[in-house]
Design an enzyme around this catalytic site. Structure first.
Site, mmCIF file in Angstrom:
data_model
loop_
_atom_site.group_PDB
_atom_site.id
_atom_site.type_symbol
_atom_site.label_atom_id
_atom_site.label_comp_id
_atom_site.label_asym_id
_atom_site.label_seq_id
_atom_site.Cartn_x
_atom_site.Cartn_y
_atom_site.Cartn_z
ATOM 1 N N ASP A 1 -14.989 20.603 75.060
ATOM 2 C CA ASP A 1 -14.647 19.747 75.937
ATOM 3 C C ASP A 1 -15.234 19.321 76.980
ATOM 4 O O ASP A 1 -16.236 19.896 77.474
ATOM 5 C CB ASP A 1 -13.238 20.609 76.804
ATOM 6 C CG ASP A 1 -12.295 19.691 77.468
ATOM 7 O OD1 ASP A 1 -11.504 18.696 77.037
ATOM 8 O OD2 ASP A 1 -12.229 19.969 78.666
ATOM 9 N N GLU B 1 -16.434 16.336 73.167
ATOM 10 C CA GLU B 1 -15.810 15.132 73.529
ATOM 11 C C GLU B 1 -16.362 14.157 74.564
ATOM 12 O O GLU B 1 -16.469 14.709 75.698
ATOM 13 C CB GLU B 1 -14.337 15.766 74.059
ATOM 14 C CG GLU B 1 -13.273 14.613 74.575
ATOM 15 C CD GLU B 1 -12.869 15.007 76.135
ATOM 16 O OE1 GLU B 1 -12.094 14.286 76.708
ATOM 17 O OE2 GLU B 1 -13.141 16.015 76.509
#
Length: 518
Positions: free
Chosen positions: A249, A279
């Site tokens: 993330d 990400e």
């Protein structure tokens, strides 16, 4: 000319064609917080495997700040739903025992597991601590807008429910580089923590001057105690769950240098062929390529954010030129590092990065990532199974996304011949391989009815092909020259395939019930 025995030997020496890899993002934002999601996935892992899912990206399995937290508000890496902390024992997704059971079921089914790792920040500290800070400009985090002073920040993580089990490390102010709240005067701001060897990480995105700080208590990955604890956690959870990859993330916001170290530790201690995807959500191909270059040698992938925005624009633009749908995308520039997708939990409706894609275009978008040669496609749970809660949506693609996935598993192999010769109607042919010879022909239109004359191979002369989706009626007869005219309905698509084994599997997936006939 080869003899019969030599011919057999040549066939024997051919390398078998591996089944296409397809990832499922196995959650969406609004799944009910009933603590049973691990059980749902365990129930359906084998059924997903039947339609062609080879890996599942599971949500953050670590304890969040509240029982309903999806895990991006991370509290404790080492609590997988085992300890009474932050209002419950289970995470939103379930208990640790259920997670371990899912890992075992997935391994038996032949489905790899990738875990979502939230390593940028921590939330919901147990205690406040005094530390010296200076406020920075939210739009330029390199510019101080206050003199140094002390605040009372939520920066003490003692994990009273877990104690020292698995890890004895307690987190204090020196383990963080920034925070966003001063409990002394209840003021919210971006506070840069000051101290010896304290600074924002430099190997981060340069948006807002320095994009190290994102939210909550920002982790300082230069601290040796921090690095050791996270490295130890990565090895522990990977071995516990037999993981074969991580989704990271918010990689724009934490140290690339540390991420490279973490990857090296996992490869050395768990599995050399671990899969890593980040990400890096930015509609800038040049920035994405530069990031990948800096991680050169670590076999790293990124989600193709520019492709998602192209899909969104294509769905909302009348007579969009489909020949341009891959322009400026990662899958076009560096396919080996591209995880292609149509939607995820951040871009789904009513989320921060919402990128709306009109319903008619969803099947076209999925065909463009699932049935073509390049990229590693990731299917979104909300499109396959539907979206829950206040913003409830039915499964996309008329409930037949599973059929497009199955078509990838069975037919999308071999040479790819493109027919991108008309703005609103494009097509392509996958010619198959020696051991997966059937192939497929795909045609799509974002305007009126579509038609393409395409070559599938003289070896298919006389075969009768039909649309596996059933959206385009009728049959196509392959001519002696290997050509045929393939059609699709207006603002739709068709997947043409010979009448071969496997056709009876189409149309039998039931959303919420998995794959199979009732």
């Amino acid at each position: 000319m080869l003899s019969h025995s030599a011919t057999n030997m040549a066939e024997d020496n051919k390398v078998p064609t591996e089944e296409n890899a397809t990832m499922l993002q196995a959650f969406e934002w609004y799944i009910p917080d009933d603590h049973t999601h691990w059980k749902r996935l365990a129930r359906d892992a084998g059924k997903y495997r039947e339609i062609g899912i080879t890996a599942m990206w599971i949500p953050p399995p670590t304890k969040a700040s509240a029982p309903s937290g999806n895990g991006y508000d991370i509290y404790d890496l080492w609590d997988l739903g085992e300890f009474d902390q932050k209002g419950s024992i289970a995470t939103k997704w379930g208990h640790k025992d259920d997670l371990v059971a899912l890992a075992n079921v997935a391994e038996r089914a032949g489905v790899l597991l990738y875990a979502d790792a939230v390593l940028n920040h921590k939330a919901a500290a147990d205690e406040t601590e005094r530390c010296r800070v200076a406020e920075v400009d939210p739009e330029d985090r390199t510019r101080f807008i206050s003199d140094p002073y002390e605040i009372e920040g939520w920066l003490g993580f003692t994990f009273p429910g877990r104690g020292d089990k698995y890890s004895s490390m307690k987190w204090h102010w020196e383990h963080f580089s920034g925070t966003d709240y001063n409990s002394e005067n209840e003021k919210t701001a971006i506070y840069k923590i000051l101290g010896d060897f304290k600074s924002w990480a430099q190997s981060v995105d340069n948006e807002k001057g320095n994009f190290d700080y994102l939210m909550f208590a920002d982790i300082d990955h230069s601290h040796p105690d921090v690095k050791k604890d996270i490295n130890d956690w990565g090895i522990w959870i990977a071995k516990l769950l037999s993981l074969r990859g991580f989704r990271f993330d918010a990689v724009k916001h934490f140290s690339e240098e540390y991420l490279a170290e973490f990857i090296s530790v996992l490869k050395a201690n768990v599995h050399e062929d671990f899969f890593f995807v980040g990400e890096f959500w930015k509609d800038s191909l040049s920035d994405m390529l530069a990031y990948l270059d800096r991680l050169d040698g670590h076999k790293f992938s990124l989600f193709d954010a520019p492709l998602v925005y192209n899909f969104s624009q294509a769905s909302k633009t009348e007579s969009y030129d489909l020949r341009q749908v891959f322009d400026g995308t990662l899958v076009q520039a560096r396919p080996i590092a591209a995880v292609t997708l149509v939607m995820n939990h951040d871009t789904q409706p009513h989320q921060a990065l919402e990128a709306p894609i009109e319903g008619f275009f969803k099947p076209l978008a999925y065909a463009l990532i699932l049935l073509r040669r390049d990229g590693y496609p990731c299917v979104f749970w909300g499109d396959l199974e539907g979206i829950s809660g206040e913003f409830k949506e039915e499964p996309s693609c008329g409930g037949q996304l599973a059929d497009i996935i199955l078509a990838r598993k069975l037919y999308a192999y071999g040479t790819q011949d493109d027919y991108f010769d008309y703005a609103t109607c494009v097509g392509w042919v996958r010619r198959g391989t020696w051991d997966r010879p059937n192939g497929c022909a795909v045609v799509m239109s974002n305007a009126g009815e579509g038609e393409k004359r395409m070559f599938v191979g003289e070896e298919h002369e006389g075969e009768i092909w039909t649309d596996v989706l059933g959206w385009q009626r009728g049959e196509v007869h392959i001519g002696a020259d290997g050509f045929a005219d393939f059609k699709c309905p207006a603002t739709s698509m068709a997947i043409w395939v010979n009448q071969v084994p496997g056709r009876d599997q189409f149309g039998t997936f039931k959303a919420g019930k998995g794959f199979g006939k009732e």
